[in-house]
Design a protein around this motif. Structure first.
Motif, PDB file in Angstrom:
ATOM      1  N   LEU A   7       0.880  -1.046  -0.294  1.00 23.14           N
ATOM      2  CA  LEU A   7       0.404  -0.174   0.102  1.00 23.14           C
ATOM      3  C   LEU A   7       0.270   1.538  -0.079  1.00 23.14           C
ATOM      4  O   LEU A   7       0.508   2.217  -0.946  1.00 23.14           O
ATOM      5  CB  LEU A   7      -0.762  -0.158   1.432  1.00 23.14           C
ATOM      6  CG  LEU A   7      -2.122   1.531   2.018  1.00 23.14           C
ATOM      7  CD1 LEU A   7      -2.899   1.726  -0.038  1.00 23.14           C
ATOM      8  CD2 LEU A   7      -2.372   1.594   2.962  1.00 23.14           C
ATOM      9  N   LEU A  11       0.746   4.448  -2.466  1.00 22.66           N
ATOM     10  CA  LEU A  11       0.818   5.305  -2.100  1.00 22.66           C
ATOM     11  C   LEU A  11       1.741   6.642  -2.610  1.00 22.66           C
ATOM     12  O   LEU A  11       1.340   8.207  -3.159  1.00 22.66           O
ATOM     13  CB  LEU A  11       0.482   5.529  -0.840  1.00 22.66           C
ATOM     14  CG  LEU A  11      -0.904   4.690  -0.071  1.00 22.66           C
ATOM     15  CD1 LEU A  11      -1.378   5.350   1.184  1.00 22.66           C
ATOM     16  CD2 LEU A  11      -1.738   5.865  -1.179  1.00 22.66           C
ATOM     17  N   ARG A  15       0.933   9.857  -5.621  1.00 21.16           N
ATOM     18  CA  ARG A  15       1.251  10.839  -5.627  1.00 21.16           C
ATOM     19  C   ARG A  15       2.264  11.343  -6.250  1.00 21.16           C
ATOM     20  O   ARG A  15       2.708  12.767  -6.545  1.00 21.16           O
ATOM     21  CB  ARG A  15       1.915  10.660  -4.501  1.00 21.16           C
ATOM     22  CG  ARG A  15       1.686  12.514  -2.737  1.00 21.16           C
ATOM     23  CD  ARG A  15       2.054  12.010  -1.789  1.00 21.16           C
ATOM     24  NE  ARG A  15       1.475  11.363  -0.628  1.00 21.16           N
ATOM     25  CZ  ARG A  15       1.827  10.211  -0.608  1.00 21.16           C
ATOM     26  NH1 ARG A  15       2.722   9.291  -0.427  1.00 21.16           N
ATOM     27  NH2 ARG A  15       1.185   9.820   0.441  1.00 21.16           N
ATOM     28  N   TYR A 155      -8.383   2.569   2.141  1.00 27.63           N
ATOM     29  CA  TYR A 155      -6.972   3.455   1.750  1.00 27.63           C
ATOM     30  C   TYR A 155      -7.059   4.141   0.414  1.00 27.63           C
ATOM     31  O   TYR A 155      -6.583   4.976   0.102  1.00 27.63           O
ATOM     32  CB  TYR A 155      -5.449   3.253   2.820  1.00 27.63           C
ATOM     33  CG  TYR A 155      -5.575   3.863   4.015  1.00 27.63           C
ATOM     34  CD1 TYR A 155      -5.328   2.929   4.752  1.00 27.63           C
ATOM     35  CD2 TYR A 155      -5.317   4.925   3.874  1.00 27.63           C
ATOM     36  CE1 TYR A 155      -4.869   3.396   6.043  1.00 27.63           C
ATOM     37  CE2 TYR A 155      -5.896   5.668   5.420  1.00 27.63           C
ATOM     38  CZ  TYR A 155      -5.477   4.786   6.268  1.00 27.63           C
ATOM     39  OH  TYR A 155      -5.260   4.814   7.725  1.00 27.63           O
ATOM     40  N   CYS A 158      -9.263   6.027  -1.358  1.00 21.22           N
ATOM     41  CA  CYS A 158      -9.528   7.386  -0.887  1.00 21.22           C
ATOM     42  C   CYS A 158      -8.663   8.378  -1.130  1.00 21.22           C
ATOM     43  O   CYS A 158      -7.882   9.630  -2.054  1.00 21.22           O
ATOM     44  CB  CYS A 158      -8.938   7.764   0.920  1.00 21.22           C
ATOM     45  SG  CYS A 158     -10.709   6.618   1.718  1.00 21.22           S
ATOM     46  N   PHE A 159      -7.188   7.705  -0.979  1.00 15.06           N
ATOM     47  CA  PHE A 159      -5.441   8.273  -2.492  1.00 15.06           C
ATOM     48  C   PHE A 159      -5.899   8.811  -3.348  1.00 15.06           C
ATOM     49  O   PHE A 159      -5.782   9.795  -4.089  1.00 15.06           O
ATOM     50  CB  PHE A 159      -4.194   8.100  -1.064  1.00 15.06           C
ATOM     51  CG  PHE A 159      -4.033   8.592  -0.144  1.00 15.06           C
ATOM     52  CD1 PHE A 159      -4.381   6.885   0.941  1.00 15.06           C
ATOM     53  CD2 PHE A 159      -3.917   9.128   0.034  1.00 15.06           C
ATOM     54  CE1 PHE A 159      -4.087   7.639   2.114  1.00 15.06           C
ATOM     55  CE2 PHE A 159      -2.827   9.676   1.145  1.00 15.06           C
ATOM     56  CZ  PHE A 159      -3.467   8.802   2.844  1.00 15.06           C
ATOM     57  N   GLU A 162      -8.500  11.465  -4.257  1.00 16.80           N
ATOM     58  CA  GLU A 162      -7.972  12.737  -4.221  1.00 16.80           C
ATOM     59  C   GLU A 162      -6.724  12.824  -5.184  1.00 16.80           C
ATOM     60  O   GLU A 162      -6.328  14.199  -5.554  1.00 16.80           O
ATOM     61  CB  GLU A 162      -7.141  12.730  -2.529  1.00 16.80           C
ATOM     62  CG  GLU A 162      -6.573  14.395  -2.232  1.00 16.80           C
ATOM     63  CD  GLU A 162      -7.068  15.607  -2.929  1.00 16.80           C
ATOM     64  OE1 GLU A 162      -8.403  15.588  -1.893  1.00 16.80           O
ATOM     65  OE2 GLU A 162      -6.690  16.615  -2.541  1.00 16.80           O
ATOM     66  N   ARG A 165      -8.515  13.917  -8.461  1.00 12.47           N
ATOM     67  CA  ARG A 165      -9.090  15.703  -8.163  1.00 12.47           C
ATOM     68  C   ARG A 165      -8.197  16.661  -8.384  1.00 12.47           C
ATOM     69  O   ARG A 165      -8.639  17.483  -9.015  1.00 12.47           O
ATOM     70  CB  ARG A 165     -10.063  15.733  -7.086  1.00 12.47           C
ATOM     71  CG  ARG A 165     -11.461  15.052  -6.439  1.00 12.47           C
ATOM     72  CD  ARG A 165     -11.319  14.650  -4.748  1.00 12.47           C
ATOM     73  NE  ARG A 165     -11.868  16.142  -4.858  1.00 12.47           N
ATOM     74  CZ  ARG A 165     -12.021  17.547  -4.505  1.00 12.47           C
ATOM     75  NH1 ARG A 165     -10.510  17.147  -3.578  1.00 12.47           N
ATOM     76  NH2 ARG A 165     -12.542  18.758  -4.001  1.00 12.47           N
ATOM     77  N   ARG A 166      -6.783  16.003  -7.840  1.00 17.79           N
ATOM     78  CA  ARG A 166      -6.365  17.215  -7.929  1.00 17.79           C
ATOM     79  C   ARG A 166      -5.248  17.474  -9.484  1.00 17.79           C
ATOM     80  O   ARG A 166      -5.325  18.082 -10.060  1.00 17.79           O
ATOM     81  CB  ARG A 166      -4.650  17.051  -7.493  1.00 17.79           C
ATOM     82  CG  ARG A 166      -4.744  16.975  -5.672  1.00 17.79           C
ATOM     83  CD  ARG A 166      -3.880  17.003  -4.548  1.00 17.79           C
ATOM     84  NE  ARG A 166      -3.971  16.800  -3.076  1.00 17.79           N
ATOM     85  CZ  ARG A 166      -3.355  17.310  -2.101  1.00 17.79           C
ATOM     86  NH1 ARG A 166      -1.863  16.556  -2.264  1.00 17.79           N
ATOM     87  NH2 ARG A 166      -4.338  16.677  -1.035  1.00 17.79           N
TER      88      ARG A 166
END
Lengths: 246, 216
Positions: A7, A11, A15, A155, A158-159, A162, A165-166
């Motif tokens: 995980l 992430l 990112r 998790y 959710c990440f 986000e 969206r960014r």
């Protein structure tokens, strides 16, 4: 490698993704690693006429995507209805307990089964001020969903949401912002730092008239009359940043 | 404007803290149904609301009304994660002078959604400014997973400390928030770009005790 370290790797990759395509690739790989076949991250909107910020990212089997689009299933999918009442992720086999299925919803479920879709897990994503969304993790065929991986999927959902969206916000901003040339940016940054046109001209090794021309063209590209308006818009679009001028 | 309230400045913020405990009850007990202690005057106060706790209060400048608040606890002392949620961490919970735990983040219940988001963003920015001021590495927190999208959309850079677990039928997880200049820049990119944290106390009413000055 434990589930948690898988995980964490995902992430970090999410990112760092610079585009929706990158994010899809990273998510698809993680989803397979934890025992699912595909994922679907989407806003619960009508995709025949979606708002510009609507997210739809995933790698659903193509045959199912076509059926969904042709028959306009997205609005009535029982999974979406189940999301409305759910705070945590739920397994698709629980949907019968969460939703009183209408005939259309049953039709959608059956069509999915015929297209080869099997068990799955969906994470609802509620964000005040935004459309409802969800991230689903699905299997093809009749393998049971990897229950042991549900926590990591929570998790990831959710990440991924986000980050999506960014990215979409960035993609929209970049599409809208007029492009300035490097020289136009140089003149603008130096001007924002308080330099006069003649000083800018000296620093850049050009004539004062050329400095005025660069700034005038930049204002024209943004459709504004004053230098102050130009600076505000260029800062808002991140063509120049505070670090450059403070 | 967001004010820091600590052991030295509590007296000046009595009204703000009172509003905070009432709002916490309205949100966590009345609205969300959490099984928390409420005292006779309707305040939600728990074992960690001690003189050692710090709070950030977002106060409406014109009226003195409390718009939002959050609690900060030292992690070299007992805190939520160490005492009740250690199993949410893959390793030991992060502890020490470089980590604070944040909890009880609330906004006033009568704010329209957009204003409430701005309050959250201000508090998030104030947390980052305070963290940088103190030289913190990170903040830790426990949250219901259903709140995670709201937390992330403020602009924080978060890292899970472990996998989420079910508690009372809901999924909860522990996370760490990076404190860094880059983190502050990201936050500011999402909302207000100017400093919001007020470290000096607001002008205090005349106080009969040894004085409201903090020796600064």
């Amino acid at each position: 490698m434990s589930l948690f370290s898988d995980l964490q790797d995902y992430l970090a990759a999410a990112r760092q993704s610079q585009s929706s395509a990158d994010l899809r690739t990273a998510t698809a790989a993680f989803v397979r690693e934890i025992g699912f076949d595909y994922f679907a991250l989407l806003h619960h909107v009508d995709f025949s006429d979606p708002p510009p910020t609507a997210i739809r990212l995933g790698n659903y089997p193509a045959v199912w995507r076509e059926i969904m689009n042709e028959r306009r299933y997205y609005g009535d999918d029982p999974i979406l209805t189940a999301c409305q009442g759910a705070l945590s992720g739920f397994r698709w086999s629980e949907v019968d307990n969460l939703v009183e299925m209408t005939p259309r919803q049953r039709e959608i479920r059956e069509a999915g089964a015929q297209a080869g879709l099997g068990d799955g897990f969906t994470v609802p994503l509620h964000l005040p001020g935004d459309f409802d969304a969800s991230c689903s993790f699905g299997l093809i065929g009749d393998r049971p969903a990897p229950v042991w991986a549900f926590a990591a999927a929570q998790y990831a959902a959710c990440f991924a949401f986000e980050q999506a969206r960014r990215l979409i916000s960035l993609e929209l901003t970049q599409a809208r912002a007029p492009r300035l040339t490097q020289r136009q940016l140089d003149c603008l940054v130096l001007s924002a730092r308080g330099k006069s046109a003649s000083v800018i001209a000296e620093l850049l090794g050009i004539s004062t008239e050329t400095v005025y021309e660069h700034l005038a063209e930049a204002k024209r590209r943004y459709g504004v009359a004053t230098l102050q308006q130009l600076m505000v818009r260029a800062l808002h679009d991140s063509q120049i940043v505070f670090a450059d001028v403070l | 404007m967001v004010f820091l309230v600590d052991g030295d400045t509590r007296r000046q913020f009595e009204h703000g803290l009172e509003q905070m405990h009432q709002t916490r009850r309205e949100v966590f007990v009345d609205r969300l149904g959490w099984a928390l202690e409420v005292d006779g005057a309707g305040r939600e106060i728990d074992e960690f609301d001690t003189p050692d706790a710090e709070y950030l209060l977002d106060v409406e400048p014109a009226t003195g009304r409390l718009l939002g608040s959050v609690r900060l606890l030292r992690t070299d002392r007992p805190h939520l994660l160490s005492e009740y949620f250690a199993d949410l961490c893959e390793g030991p919970p992060p502890r020490g002078v470089l980590v604070r735990e944040i909890s009880r983040l609330v906004t006033a219940t009568d704010l329209p959604r957009e204003r409430s988001m701005r309050v959250r963003h201000r508090i998030a920015s104030a947390l980052m400014e305070y963290g940088l001021f103190l030289g913190l590495e990170s903040y830790s927190l426990v949250t219901h997973m259903s709140w995670l999208p709201t937390l992330l959309c403020v602009g924080w850079t978060c890292h899970p400390l472990g996998l989420p677990q079910m508690r009372d039928g809901q999924s909860v997880g522990a996370l760490s928030i990076e404190v860094s200049q880059a983190g502050l820049a990201t936050l500011r990119g999402f909302g207000g770009r100017y400093p919001v944290l007020q470290l000096e106390p607001a002008p205090a009413p005349v106080c009969a005790e040894e004085g409201a000055h903090r020796g600064l």
